[in-house]
Motif scaffolding. Sequence first.
Motif, PDB file in Angstrom:
ATOM      1  N   ASN A 191     -65.275 -31.591  24.974  1.00  0.00           N
ATOM      2  CA  ASN A 191     -64.936 -31.705  23.555  1.00  0.00           C
ATOM      3  C   ASN A 191     -65.503 -32.994  22.958  1.00  0.00           C
ATOM      4  N   ALA A 192     -65.449 -34.079  23.737  1.00  0.00           N
ATOM      5  CA  ALA A 192     -66.008 -35.350  23.274  1.00  0.00           C
ATOM      6  C   ALA A 192     -67.518 -35.236  23.101  1.00  0.00           C
ATOM      7  N   LEU A 193     -68.181 -34.586  24.048  1.00  0.00           N
ATOM      8  CA  LEU A 193     -69.624 -34.412  23.962  1.00  0.00           C
ATOM      9  C   LEU A 193     -70.009 -33.534  22.773  1.00  0.00           C
ATOM     10  N   GLU A 194     -69.271 -32.456  22.563  1.00  0.00           N
ATOM     11  CA  GLU A 194     -69.536 -31.587  21.421  1.00  0.00           C
ATOM     12  C   GLU A 194     -69.335 -32.346  20.105  1.00  0.00           C
ATOM     13  N   ALA A 195     -68.313 -33.200  20.051  1.00  0.00           N
ATOM     14  CA  ALA A 195     -68.091 -34.013  18.854  1.00  0.00           C
ATOM     15  C   ALA A 195     -69.287 -34.926  18.595  1.00  0.00           C
ATOM     16  N   ALA A 196     -69.832 -35.499  19.655  1.00  0.00           N
ATOM     17  CA  ALA A 196     -71.010 -36.360  19.517  1.00  0.00           C
ATOM     18  C   ALA A 196     -72.208 -35.576  19.000  1.00  0.00           C
ATOM     19  N   VAL A 197     -72.397 -34.378  19.537  1.00  0.00           N
ATOM     20  CA  VAL A 197     -73.527 -33.543  19.116  1.00  0.00           C
ATOM     21  C   VAL A 197     -73.375 -33.150  17.648  1.00  0.00           C
ATOM     22  N   GLN A 198     -72.162 -32.830  17.223  1.00  0.00           N
ATOM     23  CA  GLN A 198     -71.937 -32.461  15.825  1.00  0.00           C
ATOM     24  C   GLN A 198     -72.193 -33.639  14.890  1.00  0.00           C
ATOM     25  N   ILE A 199     -71.816 -34.844  15.318  1.00  0.00           N
ATOM     26  CA  ILE A 199     -72.115 -36.042  14.518  1.00  0.00           C
ATOM     27  C   ILE A 199     -73.628 -36.242  14.430  1.00  0.00           C
ATOM     28  N   LYS A 200     -74.297 -36.071  15.557  1.00  0.00           N
ATOM     29  CA  LYS A 200     -75.755 -36.211  15.591  1.00  0.00           C
ATOM     30  C   LYS A 200     -76.417 -35.207  14.648  1.00  0.00           C
ATOM     31  N   GLU A 201     -75.940 -33.980  14.650  1.00  0.00           N
ATOM     32  CA  GLU A 201     -76.514 -32.954  13.788  1.00  0.00           C
ATOM     33  C   GLU A 201     -76.258 -33.242  12.313  1.00  0.00           C
ATOM     34  N   LYS A 202     -75.140 -33.883  12.021  1.00  0.00           N
ATOM     35  CA  LYS A 202     -74.760 -34.125  10.626  1.00  0.00           C
ATOM     36  C   LYS A 202     -75.453 -35.347  10.037  1.00  0.00           C
ATOM     37  N   VAL A 203     -75.455 -36.446  10.776  1.00  0.00           N
ATOM     38  CA  VAL A 203     -75.966 -37.700  10.203  1.00  0.00           C
ATOM     39  C   VAL A 203     -77.066 -38.356  11.028  1.00  0.00           C
ATOM     40  N   GLY A 204     -77.390 -37.780  12.177  1.00  0.00           N
ATOM     41  CA  GLY A 204     -78.397 -38.380  13.047  1.00  0.00           C
ATOM     42  C   GLY A 204     -77.757 -39.270  14.090  1.00  0.00           C
ATOM     43  N   GLY A 205     -78.276 -39.242  15.274  1.00  0.00           N
ATOM     44  CA  GLY A 205     -77.681 -40.059  16.323  1.00  0.00           C
ATOM     45  C   GLY A 205     -78.441 -39.973  17.633  1.00  0.00           C
ATOM     46  N   TYR A 206     -78.096 -40.872  18.525  1.00  0.00           N
ATOM     47  CA  TYR A 206     -78.653 -40.902  19.882  1.00  0.00           C
ATOM     48  C   TYR A 206     -77.476 -40.960  20.837  1.00  0.00           C
ATOM     49  N   ILE A 207     -77.399 -39.988  21.752  1.00  0.00           N
ATOM     50  CA  ILE A 207     -76.224 -39.825  22.610  1.00  0.00           C
ATOM     51  C   ILE A 207     -76.532 -40.229  24.045  1.00  0.00           C
ATOM     52  N   ILE A 208     -75.704 -41.114  24.586  1.00  0.00           N
ATOM     53  CA  ILE A 208     -75.804 -41.510  25.992  1.00  0.00           C
ATOM     54  C   ILE A 208     -74.558 -41.023  26.722  1.00  0.00           C
ATOM     55  N   ALA A 209     -74.727 -40.189  27.732  1.00  0.00           N
ATOM     56  CA  ALA A 209     -73.619 -39.754  28.575  1.00  0.00           C
ATOM     57  C   ALA A 209     -73.480 -40.749  29.724  1.00  0.00           C
ATOM     58  N   LEU A 210     -72.279 -41.274  29.913  1.00  0.00           N
ATOM     59  CA  LEU A 210     -72.031 -42.311  30.918  1.00  0.00           C
ATOM     60  C   LEU A 210     -70.925 -41.855  31.852  1.00  0.00           C
TER      61      LEU A 210
END
Length: 212
Positions: A42-61
């Motif tokens: 759910n956290a990862l999906e939230a990150a992807v949705q933010i990226k799709e909406k406003v742009g972003g770079y996601i690091i999984a740790l």
Amino acid sequence: MTLKIIVLIKQVPDIEKVRFDVETGRIDRSSAPAEINPFDLNALEAAVQIKEKVGGYIIALSMGPPQAVSSLKDAMARGADEAILLEDKMFAGADTWATSYTLAGAIKKIGQYDIILCGEKTVDGDTGQVGAEVAEQLNIPHIYYVSKIVDVSDKNIVVVSEMSDAAYTIEASYPVLVSVTKDVNKPRLPTLKDKLRAMKSDVRVWHATDLE
């Protein structure tokens, strides 16, 4: 605008298939296949949705044994741009404080970031403490029990946090740690193309000596 988002991932045994050691009461991790902790999806999906909406770079740790690479590659198939595994015998048997201390050390090494996202808890530990402890180690604010992300901009995030019998709308500037519940979204499944791409991707591995 490109937000830098770090998603905390833990590899756990499939809780529906895992067996328990009757004598010790502990989980027999070898008895079931490993997967990404469901709340972390759910956290990862939230990150992807933010990226799709406003742009972003996601690091999984993630912190875990070498086999946790498979879960991090799954995270990349699901939308993470980069993955880092903290793997060292010194990390074995860590409690929530030691885990959060190590994760915070890695985040400091990563450097600048805007949002840290994590799941409410893990199905194998159920403490719900690591996210808040990471935020405390980094001296940044944290918001727990987030069931909805209302808005995201280049300066702040607005969320709904449900605690006890009340819901609170909270606005926070960056950097901030946000812990989400399963109500925040429904994680999408990766496509075959995404899985194949992730299989060819590299996961960076950091050991204890790589951290401050």
